[in-house]
Design a protein around this motif. Structure first.
Motif, PDB file in Angstrom:
ATOM      1  N   CYS A   3      -2.882 -25.887 -17.318  1.00  0.00           N
ATOM      2  CA  CYS A   3      -3.595 -26.162 -16.066  1.00  0.00           C
ATOM      3  C   CYS A   3      -3.334 -25.061 -15.044  1.00  0.00           C
ATOM      4  N   ILE A   4      -2.105 -24.561 -15.020  1.00  0.00           N
ATOM      5  CA  ILE A   4      -1.744 -23.482 -14.085  1.00  0.00           C
ATOM      6  C   ILE A   4      -2.506 -22.210 -14.448  1.00  0.00           C
ATOM      7  N   ASN A   5      -2.567 -21.885 -15.748  1.00  0.00           N
ATOM      8  CA  ASN A   5      -3.321 -20.705 -16.183  1.00  0.00           C
ATOM      9  C   ASN A   5      -4.802 -20.841 -15.838  1.00  0.00           C
ATOM     10  N   ASN A   7      -6.015 -22.564 -13.309  1.00  0.00           N
ATOM     11  CA  ASN A   7      -6.147 -22.383 -11.862  1.00  0.00           C
ATOM     12  C   ASN A   7      -6.080 -20.905 -11.484  1.00  0.00           C
ATOM     13  N   ILE A   8      -5.194 -20.155 -12.088  1.00  0.00           N
ATOM     14  CA  ILE A   8      -5.067 -18.718 -11.812  1.00  0.00           C
ATOM     15  C   ILE A   8      -6.347 -17.996 -12.236  1.00  0.00           C
ATOM     16  N   ALA A   9      -6.871 -18.355 -13.402  1.00  0.00           N
ATOM     17  CA  ALA A   9      -8.111 -17.736 -13.876  1.00  0.00           C
ATOM     18  C   ALA A   9      -9.263 -18.063 -12.923  1.00  0.00           C
ATOM     19  N   THR A  10      -9.309 -19.284 -12.448  1.00  0.00           N
ATOM     20  CA  THR A  10     -10.360 -19.682 -11.508  1.00  0.00           C
ATOM     21  C   THR A  10     -10.240 -18.901 -10.207  1.00  0.00           C
ATOM     22  N   ILE A  11      -9.029 -18.729  -9.718  1.00  0.00           N
ATOM     23  CA  ILE A  11      -8.792 -17.979  -8.480  1.00  0.00           C
ATOM     24  C   ILE A  11      -9.191 -16.508  -8.669  1.00  0.00           C
ATOM     25  N   ILE A  12      -8.846 -15.927  -9.794  1.00  0.00           N
ATOM     26  CA  ILE A  12      -9.196 -14.527 -10.066  1.00  0.00           C
ATOM     27  C   ILE A  12     -10.708 -14.362 -10.157  1.00  0.00           C
TER      28      ILE A  12
END
Length: 162
Positions: A3-5, A7-12
């Motif tokens: 889930c954290i990965n 979220n990071i991908a979504t932010i990027i």
């Protein structure tokens, strides 16, 4: 962890999309400003340049040398030829657009920088007399002068104009 990965991908991805969107908006703005400068200068050329050329031709035909005239003679000339004031006012109006960055100074330089500088030098004695004789505390054609000074700076930095 997955889930954290995510979220990071979504932010990027969102950041990249924002950057692309902002870049596109800036390029669009610059293109529109260039286009509006070209349109405004073309209109200016069609409406004002012929009048300026007539005034300058009249000076030559009548042996008028503004630099050798005193203030009273220049004041009489201005009174006798309203077109001088009309042309200078139209130039001032255009220069407000340039100085407020509505129009591009770089495009103006490429399309008619020499002409603008020449017109300012030609009419400088008239501008000085209008500044002395008026109640605006010397603010006559200050936008025109500021624009020409900027053109001189651009031209002094370029090997093309030396």
């Amino acid at each position: 962890m997955g889930c954290i990965n995510m979220n990071i991908a979504t932010i990027i991805i969102s950041g990249v999309a924002l950057l692309v969107s902002l870049t596109s908006a800036v390029w669009s703005f610059l293109r529109e400003r260039r286009e509006s400068t070209i349109k405004a200068y073309t209109l200016f050329q069609n409406e004002i340049v012929p009048e300026i050329n007539k005034i300058k031709a009249g000076f030559r035909e009548n042996g008028i040398d503004l630099k050798s005239m005193n203030n009273a003679q220049i004041s009489d000339l201005i009174s006798a030829n309203i077109q001088i004031t009309i042309c200078l006012a139209r130039i001032e109006y255009f220069c407000v657009g340039v100085n407020t960055r509505i129009y591009s100074i770089r495009i103006l330089n490429r399309m008619g920088g020499s002409f603008f500088c020449d017109v300012f030098e030609t009419f400088r004695p008239i501008i000085q007399v209008k500044r002395l004789n008026d109640k605006l505390h010397g603010k006559h054609y200050d936008e025109f002068e500021k624009c020409v000074q900027h053109l001189h700076r651009i031209r002094s930095r370029s090997r093309y104009y030396r």
